[in-house]
Write an enzyme that holds these catalytic residues in place. Structure first.
Site, mmCIF file in Angstrom:
data_model
loop_
_atom_site.group_PDB
_atom_site.id
_atom_site.type_symbol
_atom_site.label_atom_id
_atom_site.label_comp_id
_atom_site.label_asym_id
_atom_site.label_seq_id
_atom_site.Cartn_x
_atom_site.Cartn_y
_atom_site.Cartn_z
ATOM 1 N N GLU A 267 0.989 -1.301 0.281
ATOM 2 C CA GLU A 267 -0.066 0.027 0.024
ATOM 3 C C GLU A 267 0.785 1.275 0.002
ATOM 4 O OE1 GLU A 267 -1.360 2.979 0.825
ATOM 5 O OE2 GLU A 267 -1.823 2.606 2.670
ATOM 6 N N CYS B 45 -1.854 8.821 2.593
ATOM 7 C CA CYS B 45 -1.584 8.331 1.292
ATOM 8 C C CYS B 45 -2.783 8.715 0.701
ATOM 9 C CB CYS B 45 -1.515 6.928 1.091
ATOM 10 S SG CYS B 45 0.198 6.554 1.817
#
Length: 453
Positions: free
Chosen positions: A227, A261
């Site tokens: 990720e 993110c």
């Protein structure tokens, strides 16, 4: 490891790193712990996870204060993060055994065919500093409950968080060494991955970190989940509720100091509502309080490290030199600590840093775009593909455009977020694999076909 308080710039403490011999001993302990843990009935593993959730809630302010001291998160957001970790524990304590139930398949008469889900062994998790509890628990809750054991290599600026998380599992009653924190520098990560006792690895972090781990694991034929970064579009269509969109946009960009993110980073606004949205967006951002992260009224604290703030400012400077304009912000704040103000850039030219790179801080790039097709094209004009947010009063329009955007998750009339109930992850340079929900729990298991005639 030096713990530097980003709100003051002062050293809080020095934590001794683990040595190669410490790592060797930890791997031995993890292997021994796994032999017994994998045979533990899942109902017992679920009960222990529920107990871990209780420990988190009982100590949430202490854990939040550790986050605040080490990486600058406003303490109210730190408390919310710990509560979210407890929610993840509750979720897998309730649903883990269901997620791991065997799946049946069509088979000839007189036979049965099932897929059984069996644990793999010690799993290495390489985790970042920005959500220092949540990123770890969204790995640990499903994977420990599946019967694996965890080895955490946390970011070097949050060693206290790493130690506290290990203590959570100890206090909850987990057997010794089912979860261990390795306080090691990045240059020892490859050695851990290459060790035959480690069966897989997961990374949340930057693209270079993900590529490095994936490369090493690939050489060893070990499974990885990545990720990585994101440059999420926040699409405001001409029929959106602008008040709701602007309020949510301000938070979607600035929560956690913009260090996320999945934060909204590129705001694509249809021409007919551009001016109104921008006015409201500016007002909402200017209403946020920048200040001492230990003050519960603070919305935005410092950036996690001074060097990260300097990198962010270089991106802003280069974008302005290329032709962008800063409506608000654009310069480091004149105060102690690594403080950068909420910043809005408009007239953002193509290929400048604010347009083409991930800005990991409170910097919003706002674009005026004429029509839907151009908005989708701009939303997809990025190397990343983590999340996207679409704002419209026509839910079918939102569903249709969601299918056209290249991302691992698209939210209509909501900010992008991770939730234990739904799979989370990205595509393109945002990584691969999924965390959370059943899909996340099945990433690190052996999906064994069992055919009985």
């Amino acid at each position: 490891m030096e713990v530097i308080n980003p709100a003051t710039g002062e050293r809080e403490e020095t934590v001794e790193e683990d040595t190669e011999s410490d790592v060797e001993a930890a791997l031995e302990r993890a292997t021994a712990a796994y032999e017994k843990w994998c045979d533990r009935p899942i109902r017992e593993r679920e009960k222990l996870l529920a107990d871990a959730g209780d420990v988190l809630r009982e100590n949430k302010r202490d854990y939040a204060a550790t986050m605040t001291r080490e990486m600058g998160k406003p303490i109210s957001q730190g408390i919310a993060e710990v509560e979210k970790c407890a929610w993840a524990c509750d979720h897998y304590a309730q649903h883990g055994s269901t997620y791991l139930e065997n799946d049946s398949h069509p088979s000839p008469a007189g036979s049965t065919v099932e897929t059984a889900y069996e644990s793999l062994g010690p799993i290495l998790a390489v985790m970042p500093w920005n959500f220092p509890f949540w990123q770890v628990f969204r790995f640990a809750a499903p994977n420990l409950t599946a019967g694996n054991v965890g080895l955490l290599k946390h970011a070097s600026n949050v060693p206290g968080c790493a130690q506290a998380i290990e203590a959570v599992f100890e206090e909850a009653g987990y057997p010794a060494n089912v979860f261990q924190s390795l306080l090691i520098p990045s240059d020892l990560v490859d050695d851990v991955i290459e060790d035959e006792r480690v069966k897989a690895a997961t990374v949340t972090g930057s693209g270079p970190a993900g590529r490095a781990v994936a490369s090493t694991a690939g050489d060893q034929l070990k499974k990885t989940v990545l990720e990585l970064g994101g440059s999420d579009p926040f699409v405001v269509l001409d029929d959106a509720d602008l008040t709701d969109a602007a309020e949510t946009a301000a938070w979607a960009r600035n929560q956690n100091g913009g260090q996320s993110c999945i934060a909204a980073k590129r705001f694509l606004v249809q021409t007919g509502v551009y001016d109104d949205f921008l006015d409201q967006f500016v007002d909402e951002i200017e209403s946020l309080t920048v200040g001492d992260p230990m003050d519960e009224q603070t919305d935005i604290g410092p950036q996690a490290r001074t060097d990260l703030m300097e990198d962010l400012h270089e991106q802003v400077d280069a974008s302005i030199e290329a032709g962008a304009r800063a409506l608000i912000g654009g310069e480091p704040m004149d105060r102690d600590g690594a403080y950068y103000p909420p910043t809005i850039l408009v007239d953002v030219p193509e290929d400048c840093p604010a347009d083409s790179e991930e800005t990991f801080g409170p910097v919003a790039a706002v674009y005026e775009i004429d029509d839907e097709a151009a908005m989708v094209e701009k939303a997809n004009d990025t190397e990343f593909g983590l999340g996207a947010s679409i704002w419209t009063n026509d839910r079918e329009r939102g569903r249709r455009l969601a299918r056209e955007i290249d991302a691992g998750c698209v939210y209509v009339n909501q900010l992008v977020k991770s939730d234990p109930r739904v799979p989370f992850g990205g595509i393109k340079n945002s990584g691969y694999g999924r965390e959370l929900a059943r899909e996340g729990m099945l990433e690190f298991v052996n999906r064994k076909t069992v055919w009985v005639e």
